[in-house]
Design an enzyme around this catalytic site. Structure first.
Site, mmCIF file in Angstrom:
data_model
loop_
_atom_site.group_PDB
_atom_site.id
_atom_site.type_symbol
_atom_site.label_atom_id
_atom_site.label_comp_id
_atom_site.label_asym_id
_atom_site.label_seq_id
_atom_site.Cartn_x
_atom_site.Cartn_y
_atom_site.Cartn_z
ATOM 1 N N CYS A 40 11.146 19.856 -29.191
ATOM 2 C CA CYS A 40 11.818 18.351 -28.973
ATOM 3 C C CYS A 40 11.517 17.779 -30.195
ATOM 4 O O CYS A 40 12.367 16.657 -30.635
ATOM 5 C CB CYS A 40 10.883 17.662 -27.772
ATOM 6 N N HIS A 73 5.058 14.830 -26.519
ATOM 7 C CA HIS A 73 6.491 15.150 -26.483
ATOM 8 C C HIS A 73 7.142 13.797 -27.347
ATOM 9 O O HIS A 73 6.733 12.933 -27.532
ATOM 10 C CB HIS A 73 7.179 14.937 -25.000
#
Length: 1252
Positions: A50, A305
């Site tokens: 990510c 994330h």
């Protein structure tokens, strides 16, 4: 990554619900989904990328960077087709970036893949699963690009767009001499802690001066003495694009841990950098920068994330919110939420528009969909139930016809509605018919999107303020110069300045995607319907049951769900030529009592999708009234319930006995509970109920007499619930009364300290009262006193937490509180000799070898500034080892040997090592950069059955004489009795990553001079035998496998493929298997070990290799045909099963007739790559010839022995765990143990070729 975690269970599906003759549908590999309504493409996450996706999207939405990269043609960068040619100069990284940007711009897919790009980075599959820091990636990626573009016209691309200059000045207060030093930057790192925002941080860095005076004077070279001076910094040169990296992550030297700064940190949408620049005489516009990207981190300092907020400068995307798209007839800015959420008001408004206030129920649902843009089922069904039921429940407002086909407003209600709610309804109707706002017609409104891996959603500019603080907050800021203007032709034009060869490639790819989607759409729109024919059923015991058999009473029909209900009815008429009279189609379902009819399907003009018919739906075909002369109750209200009724037995004299009879009874859900007396022929009594999921007799509840008129559904009874009938005159209950345990646990407010100083004391352990704010030093001193130990220990001892496995963890500093040390009440601490490490020292565990057993780790305290080389020497000295053929590796999160410490001169602090980390001493020097050190094994399958060892066996292998791995025979662990793994260790090879698999195989038989030319070196202490020892004609007669847990793992099939492309990593081992003849396996070929079962015996013949071509799919039918052809048997006369060595079980691969019984799971199970088979190279397939043997058993006697050993092993392990719990019973179960030490973090790197 998650294996079978989300796979569904097949065992709970009944076979009785399916008929024969059902055709199996093979689900083709679906093409990627098209772009969402934003018309922008995301990037798929490879497992932990990510951070990479967020940075790549930022670069993609920097048009100047993207177009500068596109301007470099194949004449400068080379071509990807030539990347494997030895003399070709191909700059793979910029080429793959160009291709990725073209896909993001032009390819009609929801998300692009970065697999080719990360392969060009030289990353392994492990690297793609790790998460790294995006700020680190930003610098490494720019460095890799600069190296890749050396010698091209784009050599200064990064420097031109991102390079800036800072000047640091020191001004002498005496002679005014200015000493200055210039620094270059690609991004500016700004502080977050104790700073209110970006402008405040820049003010501190480039406006405030640091004064040298008093005890901190500056030595002036001109004055040649210590003088007062002032130090300051200014921005000398500003780049077109300015990147700010926020220091969100810091290290607490008191707690000795990292933490994330989540305080509020503001940043403007437009910033004026004039106050911070050295030259400020230019116009203000020269210093204005606009925010266009915010990379956001969600989580803590050990994981999380990344996603990114991006401003669409060129307006490439559709900045329209989903509500606007899905509801084009509604003005969402004016519509009141409470009006939309109230179905009564909506339905009344629709009916008031009708001239007679009368409308068919089917059309009412359609008009509702047209008005509010969403169907009843999606908007209201979950809360209010089906539309017809809602109309029935509000009979005071709506009037349904006798057949429930039409609905109107009651006259009184209609008049009242017109008078009382005319204003509201008119406003609502006006709102429903108004035009939506043209959001994309507002050029002044900036278009921002939230790009979260594959998902792209529009956001408003004010949403950026939500990322000022918290665990989800801004981490990197990207600004562009306000004066940078985009040409008009670039606006909303994704093809602008994309090279012709990439335009052609993307156009061809889009055409191919359209063809695949059309084929897939045609395949996926067919679904299965199970038709239950009324004449073949009879109504019995509250439900429908087949007259003869399920096979004859049910027909399977494959139908296009895009067709209408009328089309389905016509098709069934044609199919059933014998049908006479009306035909009614109703949705039916199997319940424990039998088949029950629910909803009658109406609206022949509606498609099967619109009436929400599901794949595999059961459809009851009848006349809508009766079956076999009996009127059939339909609907969910009268759903039959199968209940267990317990009532006293009666004697011949009609006197009740004390014995209970348990009998199943079926009742409609809407029947009164009192009907139980009639069904059981009992005049009166007391009813007690117990729900199906309740456990124990305490859950029995008596039903009051006034509640006997309630229905079973109102009373909460379900299938499987139990009912007890008891005589009302009997004072003695048939249920025994039990007491309840009443326990209370006092709050733990103490710590347990054990004496581990090897000194005699009256007590081995003591409990010390404490709170979360108690200092560790006070606890240690109290423990020394209560243990009555020597006072000298106060100066030379420390407290160390003990984990649940009894391991001593890193010492706790004396100045910490329990809260700061993250110690929970009730924890166990060990009083140990020796001082705790200081703030400048590291406490490390280390062990020799990669197979670390609990309790074998050694401990060491070193300065954090010590180099890796010196640390290695200290560890070798402490462990009594000598020599220089050793290196250090970190222990990864799986507690195995992880990343090597390559930089021997780097300090431990620079490598981000922290106290409590574990290092492993591994024998052997690290290979040179770009080389692999590969252990080579010789694999010779042995025994009549050579399945490879299960995981339990690999821990029990020993290295015997001659370098052969064999399984040990021990009682405590199960062994795979089917197989014997024989791996003979040949030696280690250092070979270039650019060498091919064929060169690796050939190296044994080559002379030393040839091996040197190929870049292959044998370790000095190793000498590999030649192939002549094994009678191998040539390397082409060898099959190569990776070694995983001391057994063959992945098959390396392509002879000419480079080792780098296999992503072997630095710790991969390879075993070589001899072949009888040469083989050339393609990418669609699967190598299986097949064994024919011996007739009349629970045993198999010797294994035979079978190559299966999966080009037509991984289906069970394809495999069965290949096996049947290979053994020259009829396909219907064989049964096959996959062997699961770790379970000692055989998993049958079903035939076509068996396959259809899997109902909803059939599509997923049809692919043998998926669950539960996970078929791969090297798997063992057992074959049974039904011509000579016709039973269902695939197992062998050795399987029985293996399973028994597994059970014994599991039982022994359970007993050992219970014994361990008993030994640690002095620690309260509610007390939390200290967490296991976190695994070390891996460094990030991108491998680039040399182009100088």
């Amino acid at each position: 990554m998650f294996g079978d975690l989300f796979e569904e269970d097949y065992s709970s599906v009944s076979n009785d619900h399916y008929g024969k003759g059902k055709k199996l549908k093979t689900k083709a590999l679906e093409p990627p989904a098209p772009r969402e309504f934003t018309n922008l493409s995301g990037i798929r996450n490879q497992g932990g990328t990510c951070y990479l996706n967020s940075l790549l999207q930022t670069l993609h939405f920097t048009p100047e960077f993207r177009e500068a990269l596109f301007s470099l043609g194949p004449e400068e960068l080379g071509s990807l087709e030539d990347k494997d040619k030895p003399d070709a100069k191909v700059r793979i990284i910029p080429l793959q970036l160009q291709r990725l940007f073209a896909q993001l711009l032009l390819l009609d897919q929801e998300a692009a893949s970065t697999t080719d790009l990360t392969d060009s980075f030289g990353w392994t599959s492990d690297e793609e699963m790790r998460q790294h820091d995006v700020q680190e990636l930003n610098r490494i990626l720019f460095s890799a690009l600069e190296t890749s573009l050396v010698g091209t016209s784009g050599h200064d691309l990064i420097n031109r767009l991102y390079h800036g200059t800072i000047v640091n000045q020191i001004v002498c207060k005496e002679c005014k001499n200015v000493s200055e030093k210039q620094e270059d930057f690609l991004d500016l790192t700004v502080a977050v802690r104790n700073v209110s925002g970006l402008e405040d941080a820049l003010w501190n860095m480039y406006v405030e001066e640091e004064v040298f005076d008093y005890d901190n004077l500056y030595h002036c070279g001109t004055c040649d003495r210590l003088v007062k001076a002032a130090k300051s910094a200014k921005l000398r040169k500003l780049p077109p694009f300015l990147t700010f990296s926020l220091l969100r992550f810091n290290f607490d030297f008191v707690k000795c841990e990292r933490y994330k700064e989540t305080s509020c940190y503001t940043f403007p949408l437009r910033i004026n950098l004039k106050p911070f620049c050295e030259q400020s005489e230019l116009d203000d516009l020269e210093y204005m920068y606009d925010l266009f990207s915010v990379i956001i981190h969600k989580g803590g300092c050990y994981g999380g994330h990344y996603h990114v907020y991006i401003k669409d400068v060129d307006h490439l995307g559709n900045w329209q919110f989903q509500e606007d798209k899905s509801n084009p007839d509604v003005n969402l800015e004016d519509l009141q939420n409470e009006e939309i959420d109230d179905p009564l008001m909506i339905l009344k408004a629709v009916l008031l528009q009708e001239e007679s206030n009368l409308i068919p129920v089917d059309q009412l649902g359609q008009k509702l969909l047209k008005k509010i843009g969403i169907s009843w089922n999606k908007k209201y069904r979950k809360q209010y139930g089906p539309l017809r039921k809602f109309l029935q429940l509000h009979s005071q407002i709506f009037l349904l016809s006798s057949d429930e086909s039409t609905v109107s407003l009651l006259k009184d209600c209609s008049l009242q509605a017109e008078s009382d709610t005319r204003r509201n309804d008119q406003q609502l109707l006006k709102t429903l018919t108004s035009e939506p706002p043209a959001l994309n017609d507002r050029p002044s409104c900036p278009h921002w999107f939230d790009v979260n891996d594959s998902q792209v959603q529009p956001i408003k500019e004010e949403d950026i303020e939500q990322q000022f603080q918290g665990k989800e907050s801004a981490y990197m800021l990207f600004y562009r110069k306000s004066q940078l203007q985009r040409p008009p032709e670039a606006r909303a034009n994704p093809r602008y300045r994309v090279p012709c060869h990439l335009l052609n490639e993307m156009d061809a790819a889009n055409i191919e995607l359209q063809i695949k989607r059309a084929e897939c759409d045609s395949t996926n729109n067919n679904f299965e319907l199970h038709l239950h024919l009324g004449p073949y059923y009879h109504f019995f015991n509250g439900a429908l049951h087949p007259v003869v058999s399920q096979t004859e009473s049910m027909w399977d029909l494959t139908f296009d769900k895009r067709k209408t209900l009328g089309d389905l009815r016509q098709s069934i008429f044609q199919l059933l030529e014998f049908w006479e009279g009306d035909m009614v189609l109703s949705v039916a379902k199997f319940v424990p009592a039998g088949l029950h009819v629910y909803q009658t399907l109406d609206g022949d003009h509606l498609t099967l999708c619109e009436i929400e018919i599901a794949d595999g739906e059961d459809i009851f075909v009848w006349n809508g009234v009766e079956v076999g002369g009996i009127q059939i109750p339909a609907g969910s209200d009268c759903e039959p319930l199968l209940l267990n009724v317990l009532h006293p037995a009666t004697s011949s004299e009609e006197e009740q006995c004390q014995q209970l009879i348990d009998s199943p009874y079926v009742f409609p859900s809407n029947a009164e509970i009192g009907s139980v007396f009639t069904a059981c022929a009992i005049p009166d009594g007391v009813i007690l109920v117990n729900s199906a999921e309740s456990v124990g007799e305490e859950s029995w509840t008596t039903i009051p007499k006034e509640d006997l008129k309630k229905t079973f559904r109102e009373q909460g009874l379900r299938n499987g619930s139990s009912i007890l009938i008891q005589d009302s005159n009997d004072g003695n209950s048939l249920l025994t009364k039990r007491g309840k345990w009443i326990t209370s646990v006092n709050e733990v407010d103490w710590l347990q300290v054990k004496n581990l100083c090897q000194l005699d004391s009256e007590e081995e352990q003591v409990k010390i009262s404490a709170t979360l704010n108690t200092v560790v030093f006070d606890i240690r001193i109290k423990a020394i006193k209560e243990l009555k130990l020597m006072k000298e220990l106060a100066e030379d001892s420390c407290l160390r937490p003990i984990d649940r496995d009894g391991k001593l963890l890193c010492p706790v500093p004396d100045n910490y509180t329990l809260k700061e040390a993250e110690l929970k009440m009730g924890s166990s601490l060990g009083l140990c000799p020796g001082k705790a490490p200081t703030s400048s020292q590291l406490f490390l565990f280390f062990a020799v070898g990669s197979d670390v057993q609990p309790g074998t780790e050694m401990e060491i305290i070193v300065e954090e500034t010590i180099s890796v080389r010196d640390c290695l020497k200290v560890m070798l000295e402490k462990s009594g080892l000598s020599g220089d053929a050793w290196h250090l590796r970190k222990m990864d999160w799986c507690y195995e040997a992880g990343e090597a410490l390559w930089e021997e001169d780097a300090a431990l602090k620079e490598l981000m090592l922290s106290s409590g980390d574990t290092l492993l001493l591994i024998e052997g020097k690290l290979p040179p950069l770009g080389f692999l050190k590969v252990p080579i094994w010789w694999y010779q399958p042995r025994g009549p059955l050579h399945h490879w060892k299960s995981h339990q066996d690999q821990t029990n292998c020993t290295f015997s004489q001659g370098g052969v791995w064999r399984a040990n025979s021990i009682q405590d662990a199960p062994s795979d009795a089917h197989a014997e793994v024989s791996l003979r260790y040949l030696g280690d090879v250092e070979i270039s990553e650019d060498a091919t698999l064929g060169e690796l195989k050939s190296q044994v038989s080559l002379p030393p001079a040839a091996r040197t030319l190929l870049g292959i070196w044998l370790l000095p202490a190793m000498t590999l035998p030649s192939f002549s020892e094994f009678s191998i004609p040539s390397p082409a007669f060898l099959r190569a496998w990776t070694v995983e847990s001391r057994r063959p793992g992945r098959l390396l099939r392509v002879h000419y493929q480079r080792l780098r492309e296999y992503k072997l990593g630095q710790r991969t081992e390879i075993c070589l298997e001899p072949l009888q003849k040469e083989e050339n396996l393609g990418p669609q070929h699967v190598l299986l070990r097949t064994q024919m079962r011996l007739p009349g015996k629970r045993a198999y013949a010797l294994p035979v290799d079978l190559v299966w071509d999966t080009a037509r799919g991984w289906t069970a039918g394809s495999l069965r045909h290949r096996v049947a052809d290979f053994y020259s048997l009829p396909v219907e006369k064989i049964e096959i099963a996959k062997y699961l060595p770790e379970k000692f079980e055989w998993l049958p691969v079903p035939s076509w007739n068996q396959q259809i019984t899997k109902r909803k799971k059939k599509k997923k199970q049809d692919n043998l790559q998926g669950a539960p088979y996970h078929l791969k190279d090297g798997d063992t397939i057992g074959i049974k010839n039904l011509l000579v043997e016709d039973d269902d058993d695939f197992s062998t006697v050795r399987d029985d022995i293996g399973r028994e050993k597994q059970k014994a092993f599991a039982l022994g392990r359970k007993k050992r765990q219970e014994a361990l719990r008993v030994r640690s019973s002095d620690v309260p179960s509610g007390a939390e143990m200290p967490p296991r030490p976190r695994g070390p973090e891996a460094s990030l790197s991108i491998h680039v070729g040399s182009f100088r």
